[in-house]
Design a protein around this motif. Structure first.
Motif, PDB file in Angstrom:
ATOM      1  N   GLY A 172      46.925 -10.456  -7.260  1.00 37.88           N
ATOM      2  CA  GLY A 172      47.252 -11.764  -6.690  1.00 37.88           C
ATOM      3  C   GLY A 172      48.061 -11.652  -5.414  1.00 37.88           C
ATOM      4  O   GLY A 172      47.789 -12.333  -4.426  1.00 37.88           O
ATOM      5  N   TYR A 173      49.030 -10.772  -5.400  1.00 42.66           N
ATOM      6  CA  TYR A 173      49.863 -10.587  -4.210  1.00 42.66           C
ATOM      7  C   TYR A 173      49.040 -10.075  -3.032  1.00 42.66           C
ATOM      8  O   TYR A 173      49.131 -10.606  -1.922  1.00 42.66           O
ATOM      9  CB  TYR A 173      51.007  -9.619  -4.519  1.00 42.66           C
ATOM     10  CG  TYR A 173      51.869  -9.328  -3.317  1.00 42.66           C
ATOM     11  CD1 TYR A 173      52.792 -10.265  -2.878  1.00 42.66           C
ATOM     12  CD2 TYR A 173      51.747  -8.129  -2.620  1.00 42.66           C
ATOM     13  CE1 TYR A 173      53.588 -10.007  -1.775  1.00 42.66           C
ATOM     14  CE2 TYR A 173      52.525  -7.866  -1.510  1.00 42.66           C
ATOM     15  CZ  TYR A 173      53.451  -8.810  -1.090  1.00 42.66           C
ATOM     16  OH  TYR A 173      54.216  -8.551   0.008  1.00 42.66           O
ATOM     17  N   LEU A 174      48.223  -9.057  -3.277  1.00 42.83           N
ATOM     18  CA  LEU A 174      47.389  -8.514  -2.198  1.00 42.83           C
ATOM     19  C   LEU A 174      46.372  -9.537  -1.706  1.00 42.83           C
ATOM     20  O   LEU A 174      46.117  -9.638  -0.503  1.00 42.83           O
ATOM     21  CB  LEU A 174      46.675  -7.250  -2.671  1.00 42.83           C
ATOM     22  CG  LEU A 174      47.556  -6.026  -2.859  1.00 42.83           C
ATOM     23  CD1 LEU A 174      46.753  -4.891  -3.475  1.00 42.83           C
ATOM     24  CD2 LEU A 174      48.179  -5.600  -1.545  1.00 42.83           C
ATOM     25  N   GLY A 175      45.801 -10.290  -2.618  1.00 40.53           N
ATOM     26  CA  GLY A 175      44.841 -11.315  -2.223  1.00 40.53           C
ATOM     27  C   GLY A 175      45.468 -12.390  -1.349  1.00 40.53           C
ATOM     28  O   GLY A 175      44.879 -12.829  -0.360  1.00 40.53           O
ATOM     29  N   ILE A 176      46.672 -12.791  -1.702  1.00 40.38           N
ATOM     30  CA  ILE A 176      47.359 -13.819  -0.918  1.00 40.38           C
ATOM     31  C   ILE A 176      47.739 -13.281   0.453  1.00 40.38           C
ATOM     32  O   ILE A 176      47.594 -13.966   1.466  1.00 40.38           O
ATOM     33  CB  ILE A 176      48.597 -14.327  -1.680  1.00 40.38           C
ATOM     34  CG1 ILE A 176      48.143 -15.130  -2.899  1.00 40.38           C
ATOM     35  CG2 ILE A 176      49.481 -15.185  -0.788  1.00 40.38           C
ATOM     36  CD1 ILE A 176      49.243 -15.453  -3.862  1.00 40.38           C
ATOM     37  N   TRP A 194      45.526 -22.910  -5.307  1.00 45.50           N
ATOM     38  CA  TRP A 194      44.826 -23.304  -6.523  1.00 45.50           C
ATOM     39  C   TRP A 194      43.720 -22.303  -6.864  1.00 45.50           C
ATOM     40  O   TRP A 194      43.458 -22.035  -8.032  1.00 45.50           O
ATOM     41  CB  TRP A 194      44.269 -24.725  -6.412  1.00 45.50           C
ATOM     42  CG  TRP A 194      43.234 -24.893  -5.346  1.00 45.50           C
ATOM     43  CD1 TRP A 194      43.445 -25.307  -4.072  1.00 45.50           C
ATOM     44  CD2 TRP A 194      41.837 -24.626  -5.458  1.00 45.50           C
ATOM     45  NE1 TRP A 194      42.263 -25.322  -3.378  1.00 45.50           N
ATOM     46  CE2 TRP A 194      41.256 -24.911  -4.204  1.00 45.50           C
ATOM     47  CE3 TRP A 194      41.010 -24.176  -6.486  1.00 45.50           C
ATOM     48  CZ2 TRP A 194      39.896 -24.756  -3.959  1.00 45.50           C
ATOM     49  CZ3 TRP A 194      39.659 -24.022  -6.239  1.00 45.50           C
ATOM     50  CH2 TRP A 194      39.108 -24.315  -4.990  1.00 45.50           C
ATOM     51  N   LEU A 195      43.072 -21.742  -5.837  1.00 51.06           N
ATOM     52  CA  LEU A 195      42.020 -20.760  -6.076  1.00 51.06           C
ATOM     53  C   LEU A 195      42.600 -19.474  -6.665  1.00 51.06           C
ATOM     54  O   LEU A 195      42.025 -18.884  -7.586  1.00 51.06           O
ATOM     55  CB  LEU A 195      41.274 -20.465  -4.776  1.00 51.06           C
ATOM     56  CG  LEU A 195      40.115 -19.474  -4.867  1.00 51.06           C
ATOM     57  CD1 LEU A 195      39.052 -19.983  -5.825  1.00 51.06           C
ATOM     58  CD2 LEU A 195      39.529 -19.240  -3.489  1.00 51.06           C
ATOM     59  N   VAL A 196      43.736 -19.063  -6.170  1.00 50.49           N
ATOM     60  CA  VAL A 196      44.408 -17.870  -6.705  1.00 50.49           C
ATOM     61  C   VAL A 196      44.774 -18.093  -8.168  1.00 50.49           C
ATOM     62  O   VAL A 196      44.539 -17.234  -9.020  1.00 50.49           O
ATOM     63  CB  VAL A 196      45.665 -17.534  -5.876  1.00 50.49           C
ATOM     64  CG1 VAL A 196      46.460 -16.419  -6.514  1.00 50.49           C
ATOM     65  CG2 VAL A 196      45.290 -17.184  -4.451  1.00 50.49           C
ATOM     66  N   VAL A 204      43.417 -20.168 -10.350  1.00 47.49           N
ATOM     67  CA  VAL A 204      42.211 -20.228 -11.179  1.00 47.49           C
ATOM     68  C   VAL A 204      41.651 -18.827 -11.434  1.00 47.49           C
ATOM     69  O   VAL A 204      41.277 -18.495 -12.560  1.00 47.49           O
ATOM     70  CB  VAL A 204      41.142 -21.136 -10.518  1.00 47.49           C
ATOM     71  CG1 VAL A 204      39.789 -20.958 -11.167  1.00 47.49           C
ATOM     72  CG2 VAL A 204      41.583 -22.579 -10.576  1.00 47.49           C
ATOM     73  N   LEU A 205      41.597 -18.002 -10.391  1.00 44.64           N
ATOM     74  CA  LEU A 205      41.065 -16.645 -10.559  1.00 44.64           C
ATOM     75  C   LEU A 205      41.954 -15.792 -11.465  1.00 44.64           C
ATOM     76  O   LEU A 205      41.449 -15.055 -12.314  1.00 44.64           O
ATOM     77  CB  LEU A 205      40.908 -15.972  -9.199  1.00 44.64           C
ATOM     78  CG  LEU A 205      39.793 -16.524  -8.314  1.00 44.64           C
ATOM     79  CD1 LEU A 205      39.834 -15.871  -6.948  1.00 44.64           C
ATOM     80  CD2 LEU A 205      38.451 -16.344  -8.970  1.00 44.64           C
ATOM     81  N   LEU A 206      43.250 -15.893 -11.300  1.00 46.91           N
ATOM     82  CA  LEU A 206      44.154 -15.107 -12.142  1.00 46.91           C
ATOM     83  C   LEU A 206      44.111 -15.568 -13.590  1.00 46.91           C
ATOM     84  O   LEU A 206      44.055 -14.744 -14.512  1.00 46.91           O
ATOM     85  CB  LEU A 206      45.580 -15.171 -11.602  1.00 46.91           C
ATOM     86  CG  LEU A 206      45.817 -14.454 -10.284  1.00 46.91           C
ATOM     87  CD1 LEU A 206      47.246 -14.685  -9.813  1.00 46.91           C
ATOM     88  CD2 LEU A 206      45.536 -12.980 -10.411  1.00 46.91           C
ATOM     89  N   LEU A 207      44.132 -16.867 -13.807  1.00 47.91           N
ATOM     90  CA  LEU A 207      44.076 -17.382 -15.170  1.00 47.91           C
ATOM     91  C   LEU A 207      42.729 -17.061 -15.811  1.00 47.91           C
ATOM     92  O   LEU A 207      42.665 -16.663 -16.978  1.00 47.91           O
ATOM     93  CB  LEU A 207      44.322 -18.892 -15.173  1.00 47.91           C
ATOM     94  CG  LEU A 207      44.339 -19.555 -16.539  1.00 47.91           C
ATOM     95  CD1 LEU A 207      45.437 -18.960 -17.407  1.00 47.91           C
ATOM     96  CD2 LEU A 207      44.521 -21.043 -16.394  1.00 47.91           C
ATOM     97  N   GLY A 208      41.658 -17.215 -15.042  1.00 48.07           N
ATOM     98  CA  GLY A 208      40.328 -16.883 -15.567  1.00 48.07           C
ATOM     99  C   GLY A 208      40.210 -15.415 -15.927  1.00 48.07           C
ATOM    100  O   GLY A 208      39.634 -15.060 -16.957  1.00 48.07           O
ATOM    101  N   GLY A 209      40.746 -14.535 -15.090  1.00 44.78           N
ATOM    102  CA  GLY A 209      40.722 -13.103 -15.385  1.00 44.78           C
ATOM    103  C   GLY A 209      41.518 -12.758 -16.627  1.00 44.78           C
ATOM    104  O   GLY A 209      41.108 -11.936 -17.445  1.00 44.78           O
ATOM    105  N   TYR A 210      42.657 -13.418 -16.775  1.00 47.94           N
ATOM    106  CA  TYR A 210      43.492 -13.174 -17.949  1.00 47.94           C
ATOM    107  C   TYR A 210      42.782 -13.640 -19.220  1.00 47.94           C
ATOM    108  O   TYR A 210      42.767 -12.931 -20.234  1.00 47.94           O
ATOM    109  CB  TYR A 210      44.835 -13.892 -17.796  1.00 47.94           C
ATOM    110  CG  TYR A 210      45.755 -13.666 -18.959  1.00 47.94           C
ATOM    111  CD1 TYR A 210      46.451 -12.472 -19.085  1.00 47.94           C
ATOM    112  CD2 TYR A 210      45.922 -14.633 -19.940  1.00 47.94           C
ATOM    113  CE1 TYR A 210      47.296 -12.252 -20.162  1.00 47.94           C
ATOM    114  CE2 TYR A 210      46.758 -14.424 -21.008  1.00 47.94           C
ATOM    115  CZ  TYR A 210      47.441 -13.234 -21.117  1.00 47.94           C
ATOM    116  OH  TYR A 210      48.269 -13.018 -22.177  1.00 47.94           O
TER     117      TYR A 210
END
Length: 51
Positions: free
Chosen positions: A13-17, A25-27, A29-35
């Motif tokens: 998440g940090y590197l993506g941001i 919101w996209l970050v 969603v992706l992190l929660l979905g991955g988890y």
């Protein structure tokens, strides 16, 4: 090397941001979905595909 899931999610998440600058919101969603996906029935298949 065994990395805890929460640490990997924070690092990704940090590197993506920092690199891509997506909307927050996209970050989230992706992190929660991955988890959630990592704790699902598909986790063994994903683990096999990654390794």
């Amino acid at each position: 090397m065994d990395v805890p899931l929460w640490l990997a999610l924070i690092a990704i998440g940090y590197l993506g941001i920092k690199l891509i600058r997506p909307p927050w919101w996209l970050v989230a969603v992706l992190l929660l979905g991955g988890y959630l996906l990592a704790d699902s029935l598909l986790a063994p298949a994903i683990d096999t595909a990654i390794q």
